[in-house]
Design a protein around this motif. Structure first.
Motif, PDB file in Angstrom:
ATOM      1  N   ALA B  22      72.202  40.939  47.194  1.00 43.33           N
ATOM      2  CA  ALA B  22      71.769  39.558  47.391  1.00 43.33           C
ATOM      3  C   ALA B  22      70.247  39.449  47.410  1.00 43.33           C
ATOM      4  CB  ALA B  22      72.361  39.003  48.685  1.00 43.33           C
ATOM      5  N   ALA B  23      69.573  40.412  48.084  1.00 44.12           N
ATOM      6  CA  ALA B  23      68.105  40.384  48.163  1.00 44.12           C
ATOM      7  C   ALA B  23      67.492  40.518  46.769  1.00 44.12           C
ATOM      8  CB  ALA B  23      67.613  41.506  49.079  1.00 44.12           C
ATOM      9  N   LEU B  24      68.021  41.438  45.982  1.00 44.29           N
ATOM     10  CA  LEU B  24      67.509  41.639  44.625  1.00 44.29           C
ATOM     11  C   LEU B  24      67.791  40.425  43.745  1.00 44.29           C
ATOM     12  CD1 LEU B  24      68.607  45.348  44.175  1.00 44.29           C
ATOM     13  CD2 LEU B  24      66.253  44.527  44.004  1.00 44.29           C
ATOM     14  N   TRP B  25      68.994  39.905  43.865  1.00 48.11           N
ATOM     15  CA  TRP B  25      69.414  38.742  43.076  1.00 48.11           C
ATOM     16  C   TRP B  25      68.507  37.538  43.356  1.00 48.11           C
ATOM     17  CZ3 TRP B  25      72.929  37.952  39.249  1.00 48.11           C
ATOM     18  CH2 TRP B  25      73.358  36.643  38.994  1.00 48.11           C
ATOM     19  N   LYS B  26      68.215  37.323  44.629  1.00 42.77           N
ATOM     20  CA  LYS B  26      67.357  36.189  45.012  1.00 42.77           C
ATOM     21  C   LYS B  26      65.921  36.390  44.550  1.00 42.77           C
ATOM     22  CE  LYS B  26      70.077  34.856  49.064  1.00 42.77           C
ATOM     23  NZ  LYS B  26      70.087  34.943  50.541  1.00 42.77           N
ATOM     24  N   ALA B  27      65.536  37.669  44.362  1.00 46.67           N
ATOM     25  CA  ALA B  27      64.185  37.959  43.857  1.00 46.67           C
ATOM     26  C   ALA B  27      64.147  37.895  42.329  1.00 46.67           C
ATOM     27  CB  ALA B  27      63.753  39.343  44.337  1.00 46.67           C
ATOM     28  N   GLY B  28      65.276  37.489  41.722  1.00 43.84           N
ATOM     29  CA  GLY B  28      65.286  37.286  40.275  1.00 43.84           C
ATOM     30  C   GLY B  28      65.869  38.426  39.449  1.00 43.84           C
TER      31      GLY B  28
END
Lengths: 269, 269
Positions: B22-28
């Motif tokens: 989720a953290a990576l996904w939200k960072a694009g």
């Protein structure tokens, strides 16, 4: 667009449903399937040593007590066993089906009802920690995306809460909300009876038609027992919400969808 | 694009995987998750009175004997229990995940191997009626559609045969083919060990890096035992097929994806 809800009771002919859905789909009819899985959930829950428990609510409705373990078993049967069985049957018929739960893409979204009131020994009690809730929103964007790309969606509970929890939810109500959101020409609610019966379980007492304005009539509600009651309530909402007609039909027969569309069963319009 | 395969052995920290994804996904960062479920399948199969059976093939590989009942249990655990658990964890993190099996939209397609050769008592025998097969084609159109619309795909076996049957298939190989099809920058194969171990199960014998050209080296293959052997073979194919790097990492730790991307584990490039 038609929405076909297939119940989860004993006797459902999934092969016939898939074959019929495939025939209509190939003829250009856009449709979405929604399914249940309650009787197989009961069996697997028993086999896994976590037997089903049902709560009777103050209004007389019953629902499955859904603690975390029950939710997992529910997901195993609805999203695993039944959903993939239907997707596989459709793939064998050459239809590119996509099976999704209400969690996926937040298709069925609602409020988790963690504390559930129920009646026991004449007293109202509260069960806490339940994973149940009602669908309040249908996210049609993902469904439209899939349909436009040629995929047939096969949907199942659970839904997702606004906080992201999986919640057990009534499949008929979800299908009804879906049909309303899409302004479907027809919503078919197929189960293991021929339709709405005046004298349940006497199948010869089938009610052929209910004028929409009379769906909420106490006379009709009186004959609708148990889970059928929820179905009638769903029909009320769907017809009032702009669905062309709601048909309660038989999912045990060959060509169950085409027969229901041709008027077999109970037609609400 | 990165493809993250999370194994199905004991000890996987699904919460950490979901939080990190989720953290990576939200960072694009665009990514696709693929998961297994073998150890929980074994437990449920035991509990349901249909204990798992494994076949040892003439080449030394082992695979799950997958009769119809086993396939159903496999689908319950992989597509129901594990897939929806991961989707729910991502939804709780505010990521709109969509869980799909290889049957859905024919994402993982291959040939059913109905007759499986196996070794018993030194003799080669044939088991018929198996629902297994190898992924030969990844249908990326549906995945691209979902990714472009902002959905994070969470994929799981089974795959679908050309005839539409569900087939049990190796998740690592499927992830490897997926990464190759998408020319992913990285393919992460996360399990319950820190990476490829020279002296299994001694975790201090972690191999830090394998030059791509040496992946097929008999010396490396000799240290890769059991299921790790399949992982190495998958890495060979992926790197040869244009994947930037393959990393064998640890799925028991916090931030398992970011740690693997930072070079923890065994890096193949």
């Amino acid at each position: 667009m038609i929405v076909v809800k297939v119940g989860g009771s004993e006797g459902i002919n999934y092969e016939a449903v898939a074959k019929d859905a495939a025939a209509l789909w190939k003829a250009g009819q856009k449709l979405i399937l929604v399914h249940g899985g309650s009787s197989e959930t009961n069996k697997i829950a028993e086999a896994l040593g976590h037997p089903p428990q049902f709560l009777t609510h103050p209004g007389g409705m019953t629902s499955r007590l859904t603690d975390r373990r029950t939710l997992e078993i529910f997901e195993m049967v609805y999203c695993g066993l039944v959903n993939k069985r239907i997707v596989e049957l459709l793939q064998r018929e050459g239809v590119n089906a996509v099976g999704l739960s209400g969690l996926d893409g937040r298709i069925f979204e609602g409020r988790r009802k963690e504390a559930v009131k129920y009646v026991e020994g004449g007293k109202i009690k509260i069960h806490r920690g339940d994973f149940t809730g009602s669908v309040e929103r249908v996210n049609t964007a993902l469904l439209t995306l899939l349909l436009e790309a040629g995929y047939l969606p096969v949907l199942t509970p659970p839904a997702v809460s606004y906080e992201g929890d999986a919640i057990n939810t009534d499949g008929d109500t979800a299908a009804s909300m879906l049909a309303t959101s899409l302004k479907a020409e027809a919503l078919l609610l197929l189960s293991n009876v021929p339709g709405l019966l005046a004298n349940f379980p006497d199948e010869s007492s089938l009610i052929r038609e209910i004028p929409a304005a009379k769906v909420g009539d106490p006379a009709y509600m009186a004959v609708a027992q148990g889970r059928m009651k929820k179905k009638v309530l769903g029909a009320v909402e769907a017809v009032q919400g702009g669905v062309g007609r709601v048909i309660f039909g038989d999912a045990r027969v060959e060509q169950p969808i085409q027969k229901a569309l041709a008027g077999a069963g109970t037609v609400v319009r």
